[in-house]
Design an enzyme around this catalytic site. Structure first.
Site, short mmCIF file in Angstrom:
data_model
loop_
_atom_site.label_atom_id
_atom_site.label_comp_id
_atom_site.label_asym_id
_atom_site.label_seq_id
_atom_site.Cartn_x
_atom_site.Cartn_y
_atom_site.Cartn_z
N ARG A 60 0.84 -1.19 0.00
CA ARG A 60 0.00 0.00 0.00
C ARG A 60 0.88 1.25 0.00
O ARG A 60 1.89 1.31 0.70
CB ARG A 60 -0.93 0.03 1.23
CG ARG A 60 -2.01 -1.04 1.22
CD ARG A 60 -3.07 -0.73 0.17
NE ARG A 60 -4.17 -1.67 0.19
CZ ARG A 60 -4.26 -2.77 -0.56
NH1 ARG A 60 -3.26 -3.06 -1.38
NH2 ARG A 60 -5.31 -3.56 -0.48
N HIS B 12 0.94 -0.02 -10.03
CA HIS B 12 0.05 -0.86 -9.22
C HIS B 12 -0.34 -2.13 -9.98
O HIS B 12 -1.52 -2.40 -10.20
CB HIS B 12 -1.19 -0.08 -8.80
CG HIS B 12 -1.77 -0.57 -7.50
ND1 HIS B 12 -2.41 0.24 -6.62
CD2 HIS B 12 -1.80 -1.81 -6.95
CE1 HIS B 12 -2.83 -0.46 -5.57
NE2 HIS B 12 -2.46 -1.71 -5.75
N GLU C 171 -1.47 8.05 -5.31
CA GLU C 171 -1.24 7.34 -6.56
C GLU C 171 -1.72 8.18 -7.74
O GLU C 171 -2.64 8.99 -7.61
CB GLU C 171 -1.97 6.00 -6.55
CG GLU C 171 -1.47 5.07 -5.45
CD GLU C 171 -1.63 3.61 -5.78
OE1 GLU C 171 -2.66 3.25 -6.36
OE2 GLU C 171 -0.72 2.83 -5.46
#
Length: 535
Positions: A232, A288, A261
């Site tokens: 994360r 990701h 992000e």
């Protein structure tokens, strides 16, 4: 039953639904406005990460029984709103763990051997000077795993296969699980940081873990340590990481997640994301990709289809929220479910030593009933404190056993003081602690035993559990500090086993107690321990 699938999943999943007698509409890319107009026709909806199953949609979803998320997170589904309407929410957290673990291991190899940098130099710059990309071997190095859950365990196993010594820090996993994996336990994060040549993070993002690797932690690391974060964004402080790499203390890093992000759907010409880490040649950043494999996509699609189909048939499934129950059953069981969950919540709010066994004892009238759902409620409360992914009545036992915790349920009809009693015993390496509770009348929940101290206390949202030497004056000092801090006491009960030894208290307060007030209470002469319990 009629099912709408709004985002692409494996075709085998669609076929499974059809083979089981369901009518399936694949409306990939349907707009939210269009979905609002049609959702009332459907019994179930399957989404991935884009479609929003929110209050606005649910108000129109009069027939909806199941909401399925093909994947792990459920950020795009308003679970409480679904639960209120009796809608089952399912997801597939197990389906992409291998993909996530393999990416982390791939990142480790990449930063030890400078693979992306060498590829880019040759392809984009016509530079094949291999001496520029001299790396290091993983063989016989030490890998430190932070978080030894499902993904962390797989990473540990794969790195052991690379002949690395693997150590791990995870205060919630038992010694038995560590031994089974052949991984050395670190009692503190600092202990792990000082030994590791490679650090790989596999823990959820919570208020406790956010920024857990910052400037001070990086200073403790060995020089030339390499860091992988495929869990994360935000677990590693990016500013501190940038500085440590620039200073030459950290040799390299590989990040699949960032904080914040970027928008992964924007075209390059529209992308406005900026991050200083992109300036560094020895930092690898991927968008990701943890779950982005053909196998993971297949697994999540077929898994969610089976869950949705089974739920529509009325079968018990691994739901994110509690599966529907008849109103009569729910009303009768609710106070006992609440009591069981409260008893489970107590341990890790008051103690830190790892639990390796939980025994749940049902006495009196409860001994004659089916108590499986109550045991799951105990586990749900116990795990809610330490597991930040959604714990539900179906997956609670699986998660506990995966942590190496054995579960024992026993019953006795003999009971003197109460008509019903639930006792939860927590076994650690050094001791056994137990809590007990009962339900009076219809819905009056009481905690009647707290780690060996007898009391009769109604658990409320905020309770101070205080242990102190049994001497005069402590109650008054506690009341004075709380009053001066504008914290109102709703109820208070003290208990002791022997005069002049130790006493415990449950103090119910009307609001959250700030950390500075807790510290003031701990400084009272004679107070041994202060814990804020949240129910």
């Amino acid at each position: 039953m009629k099912i709408i699938v709004t985002e692409r999943i494996a075709e085998d999943g669609i076929n499974y639904l059809k083979e089981n007698g369901h009518e399936v509409d694949t409306r990939y890319g349907i707009s939210h406005e269009e979905l609002l107009e049609t959702i009332e026709d459907y019994d179930a909806i399957i989404v991935r990460s884009v479609t929003k199953v929110n209050e606005e949609l649910l108000q129109r979803a009069s027939k909806l029984k199941v909401a399925g998320r093909a994947g792990n997170g459920i950020d795009n589904i308003e679970v409480p709103a679904c639960t209120k309407r009796g809608i089952i929410v399912v997801n597939t957290p197990e389906s992409n763990i291998m993909a996530a673990a393999e990416l982390a291991v791939g990142h480790a190899y990449a930063i030890f051997r400078n693979i992306p940098q060498a590829h880019w130099a040759g392809k984009a710059q016509n530079d094949f000077r291999r001496s520029r990309f001299n790396g290091n071997e993983l063989d016989e190095k030490t890998a430190g795993i932070i978080g030894l859950g499902r993904i962390g365990s797989i990473v540990a196993t794969k790195l052991k296969g690379s002949n690395m010594k693997v150590i791990a820090y995870d205060p919630y996993i038992t010694d038995e699980k560590f031994k089974k994996l052949g991984v050395e336990r670190c009692d503190t994060l600092e202990e792990l940081l000082k030994q590791s040549d490679l650090i790989s993070l596999h823990t959820p993002k919570t208020s406790e873990t956010y920024g857990m690797i910052g400037e001070e932690q990086l200073k403790l690391c060995k020089k030339d340590v390499r860091i992988v974060n495929a869990a994360r964004g935000g677990l590693v402080n990016e500013e501190a990481l940038y500085n440590a790499i620039k200073e030459g203390h950290v040799a390299a890093a590989a990040l699949d997640v960032l904080d914040p992000e970027p928008n992964y759907d924007k075209k390059p010409e529209d992308q406005d994301y900026q991050n200083k880490l992109f300036e560094l040649d020895n930092v690898i950043i991927t968008p990701h990709l943890g779950a982005s494999t053909a196998e993971a996509n297949y697994n999540v699609g077929t898994a969610v289809s089976k869950l949705v189909s089974d739920a529509l048939k009325g079968e018990m499934v691994a739901a994110v929220n509690m599966p529907p129950m008849k109103n009569k059953d729910l009303n009768e069981m609710k106070p006992y479910l609440d009591l069981a969950e409260i008893l489970g919540k107590i341990y890790y709010q008051a103690e830190k030593e790892t639990v390796n066994k939980i025994e749940i004892v049902y006495s009196g009238e409860l001994a004659e009933q089916e108590t499986k759902i109550l045991s799951l409620s105990v586990l749900k409360g116990f795990l809610d404190i330490v597991i930040k992914e959604k714990v539900n009545y179906v997956n609670a036992e699986f998660i506990a056993k995966n942590m190496g915790i054995s579960i024992v349920e026993s019953k006795t009809s003999q009971l003197e003081k109460y008509t019903n009693l639930i006792t939860v015993k927590f076994f650690t390496k050094s001791k056994v602690l137990s809590v007990s509770g009962t339900v009076f009348a219809i819905q009056e929940i009481r905690v009647v035993d707290f780690f060996g101290y007898k009391l009769d206390f109604e658990p409320t949202p905020y309770v101070l559990a205080i242990q102190n030497v049994d001497v005069p004056g402590i109650i008054g000092q506690i009341g004075t500090i709380l009053g001066a801090s504008d914290i109102n006491i709703a109820a208070m009960q003290w208990s002791r086993n022997h005069k002049g030894e130790k006493a415990v208290a449950f103090v119910s307060v009307d609001c959250e107690v700030p950390a500075n007030v807790l510290e003031l209470l701990k400084k009272i002469n004679g107070v041994l321990k202060v814990t804020l319990l949240k129910f």
